[in-house]
Design an enzyme around this catalytic site. Structure first.
Site, mmCIF file in Angstrom:
data_model
loop_
_atom_site.group_PDB
_atom_site.id
_atom_site.type_symbol
_atom_site.label_atom_id
_atom_site.label_comp_id
_atom_site.label_asym_id
_atom_site.label_seq_id
_atom_site.Cartn_x
_atom_site.Cartn_y
_atom_site.Cartn_z
ATOM 1 N N GLU A 1 0.812 -1.315 0.155
ATOM 2 C CA GLU A 1 -0.023 -0.008 -0.225
ATOM 3 C C GLU A 1 0.911 1.344 0.003
ATOM 4 O O GLU A 1 0.441 2.370 -0.382
ATOM 5 C CB GLU A 1 -0.823 0.056 1.366
ATOM 6 C CG GLU A 1 -2.420 0.586 0.859
ATOM 7 C CD GLU A 1 -3.285 0.193 2.044
ATOM 8 O OE1 GLU A 1 -4.492 -0.378 1.791
ATOM 9 O OE2 GLU A 1 -3.011 0.578 3.114
ATOM 10 N N HIS B 1 7.670 -26.971 -0.991
ATOM 11 C CA HIS B 1 7.230 -27.935 -1.694
ATOM 12 C C HIS B 1 6.039 -27.714 -2.572
ATOM 13 O O HIS B 1 5.188 -28.391 -3.185
ATOM 14 C CB HIS B 1 6.742 -29.183 -0.542
ATOM 15 C CG HIS B 1 7.829 -29.489 0.286
ATOM 16 N ND1 HIS B 1 8.441 -30.823 -0.017
ATOM 17 C CD2 HIS B 1 8.573 -28.920 1.260
ATOM 18 C CE1 HIS B 1 9.437 -31.121 0.794
ATOM 19 N NE2 HIS B 1 9.613 -30.046 1.535
ATOM 20 N N LYS C 1 -14.031 1.022 -3.953
ATOM 21 C CA LYS C 1 -15.129 1.232 -3.300
ATOM 22 C C LYS C 1 -16.149 1.898 -4.169
ATOM 23 O O LYS C 1 -17.265 1.853 -3.911
ATOM 24 C CB LYS C 1 -14.628 2.108 -2.150
ATOM 25 C CG LYS C 1 -13.977 1.458 -1.240
ATOM 26 C CD LYS C 1 -13.657 2.503 -0.053
ATOM 27 C CE LYS C 1 -12.414 1.822 0.871
ATOM 28 N NZ LYS C 1 -11.705 2.715 1.841
#
Ligand code: PA5
Length: 438
Positions: free
Chosen positions: A291, A312, A426
């Site tokens: 961010e 793995h 948003k």
């Protein structure tokens, strides 16, 4: 003296001393801008002096409220998202007595932290509400803006559940709000209903807020020493302030090296840990750097792996895949507990050569061997080591990364303290939901 050590030997074949030294003057400027609060986003540099300026009364008040919550509740539901959630979870999962349910240090009353408001999964919320039917619980609701949709929905649901369970008046004594000093819907609600309220300082952004009541209150509820956490951060803050050369300042070294590597095409950084209790620390780190730096079409992409588990799954790619990344490895010098590998008379699994050795020894050799193999595979790797997981060392680590992120963002030329891109989803979501007043 700080406990954290930073080792760059495995990037030295990629980066020369001269390349590093070229950054010293720029570093001096960025440090000046940070400490004198003059750089980009300077309104949000409150975290810089935070560890040394946390009021003793505030710590005592949080400890007292934490004791109250622990006495009245088996569970504390921590509601928040992003910077209002990840720091708490990073510290609490790292310090947790045991990863197994109902398995804890019996010497102290244990209040379990659970989380809500960090996503919008209806099944999760359904399960949480029905699980809470049979639990005594309190709520810590954390939102700086007080308007974030995910925690607001979770809080509305949980508040209603709590009020049904205990009655409105008793429920209000079980709700603790951490929010802005004067603005936002949560502040208004808390004032109206008489909830205990803690303030998130104006000049500290979400992802830098773990050493404010955002993190400290729930971490205290989980039974950890917030004084030790702050003490570790304070030691690190003093050290980083004092050391102005790249060589002696580990946060500056880290910031400079990751930018040099970025400029050489290493556009992804993988944070690798060898202890699963650090998984949420990696999540906190991902938010901090992602961010802060990912803007204006620039920035290192922060990724995370948990080794040896992910050796793995992701190990193949890291060793042999595209070479557009570097690794930063967090290692521990010691674990909190000892488990020795037993001898076996038949030795059918061929492990007797390890009999009497600690599992952590094998883990350490796995880390060393992997770092060497990745270097051979053209993956530069940096190593950050702490003696063990405890509050003090986590405090050091938190402040180390915060300062490194600020310096690194300034080197990159962005404002590390805003997050304009977060608004895009948003806006669309509110349009789709038909939010009034848009
Ligand atoms: O770092 C940030 O600023 C964000 O991640 C915020 O913490 C997150 O969006 C939550 O915001 P708020 O605390 O206002 O609910």
């Amino acid at each position: 003296m700080i406990n954290l050590t930073f080792d760059d030997q495995h990037v030295r074949s990629f980066v020369s001393n001269d390349e590093i030294s070229l950054f010293q003057r720029e570093l001096d400027l960025h440090r000046k801008n940070i400490y004198q609060r003059k750089g980009k986003g300077s309104d949000f540099l409150g975290w810089v002096d935070l560890p040394g300026s946390i009021d003793d009364d505030l710590l005592a008040q949080m400890e007292a409220d934490a004791t109250k919550i622990r006495e009245q509740s088996d569970v504390a539901v921590v509601i928040g998202i992003g910077g209002s959630y990840l720091g708490t979870r990073a510290v609490c999962e790292a310090l947790s007595d045991s990863p197994f349910p109902n398995h804890t240090n019996a010497k102290r009353k244990h209040t379990e932290l659970v989380y809500a408001g960090h996503h919008l999964d209806e099944d999760y919320l359904h399960a949480l509400l029905s699980w809470l039917d049979s639990k005594s619980y309190s709520i810590i609701v954390i939102s700086k803006s007080g308007t974030t949709t995910e925690p607001a929905i979770a809080f509305r649901l949980l508040r209603s559940h709590l009020e049904t369970k205990y009655g409105k008046e008793a429920a209000a004594k079980r709700i603790f709000a951490v929010t802005d000093a004067s603005r936002g819907a949560l502040k208004q609600l808390a004032d109206n209903e008489g909830y205990t309220t803690y303030v998130i300082p104006d000049d500290v952004g979400g992802r830098y807020s773990v050493l404010t009541p955002v993190g400290l209150l729930p971490i205290a509820v989980a039974g950890h020493s917030i004084r030790e956490l702050v003490k570790g951060a304070k030691m690190m803050a003093a050290h980083l302030k004092k050391e102005d050369s790249i060589e002696k300042n580990p946060a500056a070294s880290y910031a400079v090296l990751r930018n040099i590597l970025y400029n050489k095409g290493k556009t992804t950084e993988i944070l690798a840990g060898y202890n699963p209790s650090l998984t949420y620390f990696t999540e906190w780190w991902k938010q901090l750097f992602g961010e802060s730096e990912g803007k204006e079409g620039k920035g290192i992409f922060p990724a995370g792996v948990s080794f040896t588990t992910d050796l793995h799954s992701m190990g193949q790619y890291i060793q042999d895949g595209l070479k557009n990344f570097f690794e930063t490895v967090i290692t521990l010098e010691d674990t909190r507990h000892r488990v020795l590998i037993p001898n076996d008379k038949d030795d059918l699994d061929g492990l007797n050569y390890l009999a009497g050795k600690r599992v952590s020894h094998v883990n350490r050799m796995a880390a060393k061997g992997t770092m060497m193999a990745h270097l051979d595979g053209d993956v530069p790797n940096l190593q950050i080591s702490i003696p063990a997981i405890n509050e003090n060392n986590l405090g050091e680590l938190i402040y180390f990364f915060e300062m490194a992120c600020a310096i690194s963002g300034y080197i990159l030329g962005v404002n590390p303290f805003d997050q304009p891109g977060v608004e895009a989803y948003k806006k669309n979501m509110f349009d789709l939901l038909g939010k009034p007043g848009k």
